[in-house]
Design an enzyme around this catalytic site. Structure first.
Site, PDB file in Angstrom:
ATOM      1  N   ASP A  30       2.914   4.815   3.475  1.00  0.00           N
ATOM      2  CA  ASP A  30       1.656   4.083   3.323  1.00  0.00           C
ATOM      3  C   ASP A  30       1.487   3.135   4.514  1.00  0.00           C
ATOM      4  O   ASP A  30       2.431   2.463   4.926  1.00  0.00           O
ATOM      5  CB  ASP A  30       1.655   3.297   1.997  1.00  0.00           C
ATOM      6  CG  ASP A  30       0.264   2.852   1.591  1.00  0.00           C
ATOM      7  OD1 ASP A  30      -0.242   3.334   0.562  1.00  0.00           O
ATOM      8  OD2 ASP A  30      -0.329   2.014   2.316  1.00  0.00           O
ATOM      9  N   ASN A  86      -3.358   5.666  -8.978  1.00  0.00           N
ATOM     10  CA  ASN A  86      -4.569   4.873  -9.170  1.00  0.00           C
ATOM     11  C   ASN A  86      -5.699   5.879  -9.305  1.00  0.00           C
ATOM     12  O   ASN A  86      -5.850   6.764  -8.455  1.00  0.00           O
ATOM     13  CB  ASN A  86      -4.814   3.961  -7.962  1.00  0.00           C
ATOM     14  CG  ASN A  86      -3.769   2.870  -7.856  1.00  0.00           C
ATOM     15  OD1 ASN A  86      -3.258   2.392  -8.870  1.00  0.00           O
ATOM     16  ND2 ASN A  86      -3.433   2.463  -6.649  1.00  0.00           N
ATOM     17  N   GLY A  92      -8.385   1.407  -9.409  1.00  0.00           N
ATOM     18  CA  GLY A  92      -8.044   0.902  -8.080  1.00  0.00           C
ATOM     19  C   GLY A  92      -7.905   1.990  -7.021  1.00  0.00           C
ATOM     20  O   GLY A  92      -7.320   1.771  -5.966  1.00  0.00           O
ATOM     21  N   GLN A  93      -8.496   3.170  -7.281  1.00  0.00           N
ATOM     22  CA  GLN A  93      -8.386   4.270  -6.321  1.00  0.00           C
ATOM     23  C   GLN A  93      -9.351   4.045  -5.158  1.00  0.00           C
ATOM     24  O   GLN A  93     -10.546   3.880  -5.353  1.00  0.00           O
ATOM     25  CB  GLN A  93      -8.710   5.611  -7.006  1.00  0.00           C
ATOM     26  CG  GLN A  93      -8.550   6.800  -6.065  1.00  0.00           C
ATOM     27  CD  GLN A  93      -8.839   8.138  -6.742  1.00  0.00           C
ATOM     28  OE1 GLN A  93      -9.309   8.174  -7.884  1.00  0.00           O
ATOM     29  NE2 GLN A  93      -8.562   9.213  -6.048  1.00  0.00           N
ATOM     30  N   HIS A  99      -3.267  11.181  -5.051  1.00  0.00           N
ATOM     31  CA  HIS A  99      -2.019  10.802  -4.382  1.00  0.00           C
ATOM     32  C   HIS A  99      -1.145  10.045  -5.366  1.00  0.00           C
ATOM     33  O   HIS A  99      -1.633   9.229  -6.150  1.00  0.00           O
ATOM     34  CB  HIS A  99      -2.277   9.967  -3.129  1.00  0.00           C
ATOM     35  CG  HIS A  99      -3.230   8.822  -3.331  1.00  0.00           C
ATOM     36  ND1 HIS A  99      -4.607   8.999  -3.380  1.00  0.00           N
ATOM     37  CD2 HIS A  99      -3.014   7.500  -3.500  1.00  0.00           C
ATOM     38  CE1 HIS A  99      -5.185   7.829  -3.564  1.00  0.00           C
ATOM     39  NE2 HIS A  99      -4.236   6.891  -3.652  1.00  0.00           N
ATOM     40  N   LEU A 100       0.141  10.323  -5.275  1.00  0.00           N
ATOM     41  CA  LEU A 100       1.125   9.633  -6.104  1.00  0.00           C
ATOM     42  C   LEU A 100       1.826   8.603  -5.227  1.00  0.00           C
ATOM     43  O   LEU A 100       2.388   8.943  -4.185  1.00  0.00           O
ATOM     44  CB  LEU A 100       2.142  10.663  -6.639  1.00  0.00           C
ATOM     45  CG  LEU A 100       3.288  10.133  -7.491  1.00  0.00           C
ATOM     46  CD1 LEU A 100       2.793   9.378  -8.718  1.00  0.00           C
ATOM     47  CD2 LEU A 100       4.197  11.298  -7.925  1.00  0.00           C
ATOM     48  N   HIS A 101       1.735   7.331  -5.631  1.00  0.00           N
ATOM     49  CA  HIS A 101       2.453   6.272  -4.913  1.00  0.00           C
ATOM     50  C   HIS A 101       3.906   6.266  -5.395  1.00  0.00           C
ATOM     51  O   HIS A 101       4.160   6.199  -6.613  1.00  0.00           O
ATOM     52  CB  HIS A 101       1.866   4.892  -5.238  1.00  0.00           C
ATOM     53  CG  HIS A 101       0.481   4.640  -4.730  1.00  0.00           C
ATOM     54  ND1 HIS A 101       0.217   3.885  -3.604  1.00  0.00           N
ATOM     55  CD2 HIS A 101      -0.731   5.024  -5.203  1.00  0.00           C
ATOM     56  CE1 HIS A 101      -1.094   3.803  -3.407  1.00  0.00           C
ATOM     57  NE2 HIS A 101      -1.694   4.485  -4.377  1.00  0.00           N
TER      58      HIS A 101
HETATM   59  P1  AMP Z   1      -5.338   3.996  -3.587  1.00  0.00           P
HETATM   60  O1  AMP Z   1      -5.840   2.608  -3.680  1.00  0.00           O
HETATM   61  O2  AMP Z   1      -4.458   4.395  -4.735  1.00  0.00           O
HETATM   62  O3  AMP Z   1      -6.454   4.991  -3.328  1.00  0.00           O
HETATM   63  O4  AMP Z   1      -4.359   4.028  -2.355  1.00  0.00           O
HETATM   64  C1  AMP Z   1      -4.740   4.433  -1.073  1.00  0.00           C
HETATM   65  C2  AMP Z   1      -3.585   4.074  -0.194  1.00  0.00           C
HETATM   66  O5  AMP Z   1      -3.749   4.757   1.032  1.00  0.00           O
HETATM   67  C3  AMP Z   1      -3.474   2.587   0.128  1.00  0.00           C
HETATM   68  O6  AMP Z   1      -2.213   2.101  -0.300  1.00  0.00           O
HETATM   69  C4  AMP Z   1      -3.634   2.541   1.648  1.00  0.00           C
HETATM   70  O7  AMP Z   1      -2.790   1.576   2.235  1.00  0.00           O
HETATM   71  C5  AMP Z   1      -3.232   3.941   2.046  1.00  0.00           C
HETATM   72  N1  AMP Z   1      -3.801   4.435   3.284  1.00  0.00           N
HETATM   73  C6  AMP Z   1      -5.099   4.440   3.653  1.00  0.00           C
HETATM   74  N2  AMP Z   1      -5.240   5.017   4.855  1.00  0.00           N
HETATM   75  C7  AMP Z   1      -4.007   5.415   5.240  1.00  0.00           C
HETATM   76  C8  AMP Z   1      -3.499   6.088   6.395  1.00  0.00           C
HETATM   77  N3  AMP Z   1      -4.283   6.480   7.396  1.00  0.00           N
HETATM   78  N4  AMP Z   1      -2.160   6.322   6.459  1.00  0.00           N
HETATM   79  C9  AMP Z   1      -1.346   5.930   5.458  1.00  0.00           C
HETATM   80  N5  AMP Z   1      -1.764   5.300   4.339  1.00  0.00           N
HETATM   81  C10 AMP Z   1      -3.082   5.042   4.239  1.00  0.00           C
END
Ligand code: AMP
Length: 113
Positions: A30, A86, A92-93, A99-101
């Site tokens: 991330d 999310n 919070g997406q 995507h899985l954090h």
């Molecule tokens: P979400 O809020 O669950 O949609 O998470 C999206 C995640 O993507 C966030 O934690 C961002 O920091 C991450 N993110 C956005 N753009 C990038 C990128 N280019 N490379 C890596 N992570 C990213």
């Protein structure tokens, strides 16, 4: 999917730190980590969010979790870690590609904020 940042990462059209990839899944660090280890695990297939899943995606979604286990093992996260989807505005997406954090290296509180 055009204009999807995670599709572009999977296609290596924009840079990222990839930690795992196979035919179906890509995992990368991330950009704005919320823990010492913060990895995003995505299907190569563009699926915007959980509501868009079909029964055909069952195995693919299982693969996400299995890859998370594999990466956590590699990172040595022996004391546990958090896995989060999310989903949607209230979830919070921010990026509309499932995507899985995987977050580890610190203790997390519950309930999530
Ligand atoms: P979400 O809020 O669950 O949609 O998470 C999206 C995640 O993507 C966030 O934690 C961002 O920091 C991450 N993110 C956005 N753009 C990038 C990128 N280019 N490379 C890596 N992570 C990213």
């Amino acid at each position: 999917m055009e204009n999807c940042i995670f599709c572009k990462i999977a296609a290596k059209e924009i840079p990222s730190t990839i930690v795992y990839e196979d035919e179906h899944i890509v995992a990368f660090r991330d950009l704005n980590p919320q823990a010492p280890e913060h990895i995003l695990i995505i299907p190569r297939k563009h699926i915007a969010r959980i509501e868009a899943l079909t029964a055909n995606d069952t195995e693919l979604m299982g693969r996400l979790v299995f890859v998370a286990k594999h990466i956590a093992d590699n990172l040595g996260l022996k004391n546990g870690y958090r896995l989060v989807f999310n989903n949607g505005a209230n979830g919070g997406q921010e990026v509309e590609h499932i995507h899985l954090h995987l977050m580890g290296g610190r203790k997390f509180s519950w309930p999530a904020g």
